[in-house]
Design a protein around this motif. Structure first.
Motif, PDB file in Angstrom:
ATOM      1  N   UNK A 158     131.559 -49.757 -99.235  1.00 33.36           N
ATOM      2  CA  UNK A 158     131.543 -48.297 -99.400  1.00 33.36           C
ATOM      3  C   UNK A 158     130.428 -47.806-100.319  1.00 33.36           C
ATOM      4  N   UNK A 159     129.734 -48.751-100.980  1.00 29.13           N
ATOM      5  CA  UNK A 159     128.741 -48.352-101.977  1.00 29.13           C
ATOM      6  C   UNK A 159     127.323 -48.354-101.404  1.00 29.13           C
ATOM      7  N   UNK A 160     126.562 -47.316-101.744  1.00 31.53           N
ATOM      8  CA  UNK A 160     125.129 -47.278-101.438  1.00 31.53           C
ATOM      9  C   UNK A 160     124.413 -48.344-102.277  1.00 31.53           C
ATOM     10  N   UNK A 161     123.198 -48.713-101.869  1.00 30.77           N
ATOM     11  CA  UNK A 161     122.466 -49.796-102.540  1.00 30.77           C
ATOM     12  C   UNK A 161     122.397 -49.605-104.066  1.00 30.77           C
ATOM     13  N   UNK A 162     122.084 -48.382-104.501  1.00 32.31           N
ATOM     14  CA  UNK A 162     121.956 -48.164-105.963  1.00 32.31           C
ATOM     15  C   UNK A 162     123.311 -48.311-106.648  1.00 32.31           C
ATOM     16  N   UNK A 163     124.369 -47.893-105.939  1.00 33.48           N
ATOM     17  CA  UNK A 163     125.713 -48.007-106.522  1.00 33.48           C
ATOM     18  C   UNK A 163     126.150 -49.468-106.594  1.00 33.48           C
TER      19      UNK A 163
END
Ligand code: AVJ
Length: 314
Positions: A158-163
């Protein structure tokens, strides 16, 4: 989580150029029940795959830890615990001395998990912690007891790369050398299989998404008409991303009484609701190394749909 955060996030999300509602808001009481139904659908393969991994390869995972006893198994975001229980059961049958430490910000979720775990495994040493992941990891790591941290279920998807980077560097910074992390990753596979898992013919995933609007109506006094929104989900096999949306079927204005604000939707305008990222083993290895971990082993199900990947902080 305070109501205020929810209201503010919804306001921010509905004011953005691409409207969005975070997938973390799926899981109110109703959404959590719908998610249980998703996990029972034949199309939604991740649950069965991870269940298989933890049931059949528990011993292999434990051997690989080579921890001195006693040690902790620390679960970050425990959910209903059925899959984890398979692993714990095998440890107990072998007479291994460990404590199970579920961590969650919701005291209610932790209480339910504890009752449920103890009903199946009465002699389990369970030491729940209520708080945020990073501070709890930090606290546990200040003792010399070895820790295996579990981040299962493919939640990382569920997380974007930066997250992902922020999450894993936060784990890493708070872990001590020698501690291990077992993370569930859904793997890239036949695109049609993935598409079906996130856009099921019964419409359970559709209801899961529409419940976000219902939740806003219930908790914030919104006036979303659920008949005027449809669900759209798209898997892009070129980058491994499932992105899910709600589509406004007509030009309409929606009001939220609690804040007195309203939001204009044009016909076919999207609300982005979720990213469910699918990884390759190469992606996982790169992600581990970039964040200071070493990959010890990938534990895959027999269809190679999913992996629980074991990393060490060297
Ligand atoms: C709970 C985040 C692992 O992304 O597969 C299921 C949630 N969304 N169907 C996932 C979900 C749509 C699920 N995770």
């Amino acid at each position: 989580m305070s109501d205020n955060t929810f209201a503010e996030d919804i306001h921010q999300g509905l004011s953005a150029p691409l409207k969005q509602i975070s997938s973390k808001y799926f899981y109110d009481d109703i959404g959590s029940v719908i998610f249980q139904d998703i996990m029972k659908m034949p199309e939604y393969y991740p649950t069965a795959c991870e269940f298989e991994i933890l049931s059949l390869q528990g011993e292999k995972i434990i051997d690989k830890l080579s921890f001195a006893e006693p040690f902790n198994i620390v679960e970050l975001g425990a959910g209903d615990g059925i899959k984890t229980r398979q692993l714990l059961k095998q440890l107990m049958e072998k007479g291994i001395d460990f404590s199970y430490v579920p961590v969650d910000i919701s005291g209610k979720a932790i209480d339910e998990l504890k009752t449920n775990m103890l009903s199946h495994l009465p002699s389990l040493k369970i030491k729940p912690l209520i708080g945020n992941y990073f501070s709890m990891i930090g606290e546990l790591s200040s003792s010399s007891t070895p820790n295996l941290f579990l981040f299962l279920g493919g939640n990382i998807g569920n997380y974007e790369a930066e997250e992902v980077r922020a999450l894993l560097t936060g784990f890493h910074r708070n872990m001590k050398a020698g501690d291990k992390l077992l993370t569930g990753f859904d793997l890239q596979k036949n695109p049609a299989t993935i598409r079906l898992a996130y856009d099921d013919p019964q419409g359970i995933t559709r209801d899961f998404n529409l419940n976000l609007l219902n939740r806003i109506n219930r908790e914030l006094g919104g006036n979303f008409n659920l008949n005027q929104f449809e669900f759209y989900s798209f898997y892009n096999p070129l980058n491994g991303e499932v992105r899910s949306y709600l589509v406004s079927l007509k030009a309409q204005r929606v009001s939220i009484s609690q804040s007195g604000k309203s939001y204009q939707f044009s016909q076919n305008e999207l609300i982005w609701t979720e990213l469910s990222k699918k990884y390759t083993l190469k992606d996982i290895e790169r992600t581990a190394v970039e964040n200071g971990f070493e990959v010890m082993e990938h534990f895959l199900d027999c269809k190679h749909y999913f992996t629980d990947s074991l990393w060490i902080k060297p």
